[in-house]
Design a protein around this motif. Sequence first.
Motif, short mmCIF file in Angstrom:
data_model
loop_
_atom_site.label_atom_id
_atom_site.label_comp_id
_atom_site.label_asym_id
_atom_site.label_seq_id
_atom_site.Cartn_x
_atom_site.Cartn_y
_atom_site.Cartn_z
N ALA A 183 -102.92 -56.38 2.90
CA ALA A 183 -103.28 -55.08 2.36
C ALA A 183 -104.53 -55.20 1.49
CB ALA A 183 -102.14 -54.50 1.55
N THR A 184 -105.32 -54.14 1.49
CA THR A 184 -106.45 -54.01 0.58
C THR A 184 -106.20 -52.75 -0.23
OG1 THR A 184 -107.76 -52.66 2.10
CG2 THR A 184 -107.99 -55.07 2.31
N THR A 185 -107.11 -52.37 -1.05
CA THR A 185 -106.95 -51.15 -1.83
C THR A 185 -106.80 -49.94 -0.93
OG1 THR A 185 -108.28 -52.10 -3.59
CG2 THR A 185 -108.01 -49.71 -3.61
N ASP A 226 -111.54 -57.39 9.72
CA ASP A 226 -112.79 -57.80 9.08
C ASP A 226 -112.85 -57.16 7.69
OD1 ASP A 226 -115.33 -58.63 8.43
OD2 ASP A 226 -116.34 -57.40 9.93
N SER A 227 -112.37 -57.88 6.68
CA SER A 227 -112.34 -57.39 5.30
C SER A 227 -111.45 -56.16 5.21
CB SER A 227 -113.77 -57.12 4.82
OG SER A 227 -113.77 -56.72 3.48
N ASP A 228 -112.01 -54.97 5.08
CA ASP A 228 -111.25 -53.72 4.95
C ASP A 228 -111.41 -52.86 6.20
OD1 ASP A 228 -109.57 -52.07 3.48
OD2 ASP A 228 -111.21 -50.97 2.56
N ALA A 229 -111.50 -53.49 7.38
CA ALA A 229 -111.75 -52.75 8.61
C ALA A 229 -111.21 -53.52 9.81
CB ALA A 229 -113.25 -52.53 8.78
N LEU A 230 -111.20 -52.84 10.96
CA LEU A 230 -110.84 -53.46 12.23
C LEU A 230 -112.07 -53.59 13.10
CD1 LEU A 230 -107.59 -51.55 13.29
CD2 LEU A 230 -107.74 -53.87 12.41
N ASP A 231 -112.13 -54.65 13.89
CA ASP A 231 -113.20 -54.83 14.87
C ASP A 231 -112.65 -54.60 16.28
OD1 ASP A 231 -115.16 -55.54 13.00
OD2 ASP A 231 -114.59 -57.65 13.07
N ASN A 232 -113.52 -54.21 17.18
CA ASN A 232 -113.19 -54.02 18.60
C ASN A 232 -111.99 -53.09 18.80
OD1 ASN A 232 -115.25 -55.89 19.40
ND2 ASN A 232 -113.88 -57.51 18.70
N SER A 233 -112.00 -51.99 18.09
CA SER A 233 -110.89 -51.05 18.16
C SER A 233 -110.73 -50.45 19.55
CB SER A 233 -111.07 -49.94 17.12
OG SER A 233 -109.96 -49.09 17.11
N ARG A 234 -111.82 -50.09 20.18
CA ARG A 234 -111.72 -49.46 21.50
C ARG A 234 -111.11 -50.42 22.53
NH1 ARG A 234 -111.60 -44.48 23.95
NH2 ARG A 234 -113.07 -43.83 22.38
#
Length: 113
Positions: A2-4, A81-89
């Motif tokens: 989890a992140t903020t 990737d930190s506070d995000a997702l990569d290659n979502s599609r």
Amino acid sequence: MATTDAHFGRMSYNGEFIGFTMERTAVAIPEGTYRGYKRDSAHFGMRVVGIDVPSRTNIECHPANTPSQLLGCIAVGSSIDSDALDNSRAAFDKMMSIVPENFSVTVESVPAK
């Protein structure tokens, strides 16, 4: 993890790993088991996974890369990737090819190892 702004998890179907999930912390889905089903999304103009969460409407699993793109829904991606997702599609397309028309979605906390 989890992140903020986000909660991250793992998505699998019948033991097959699909990708990592992301929910926006402020509107995360409560733990439980819900009905999942493929449906046409008016918001996205494409087929997505709908999730029947009591007292909520239009909860979906759809492509998204950042928590700000989620209003109570779940995103799936191939890496965090930190506070995000990569290659979502790509992860979303994999999910749509694996899950059936109707199934159960379980949202649960997993203790850190």
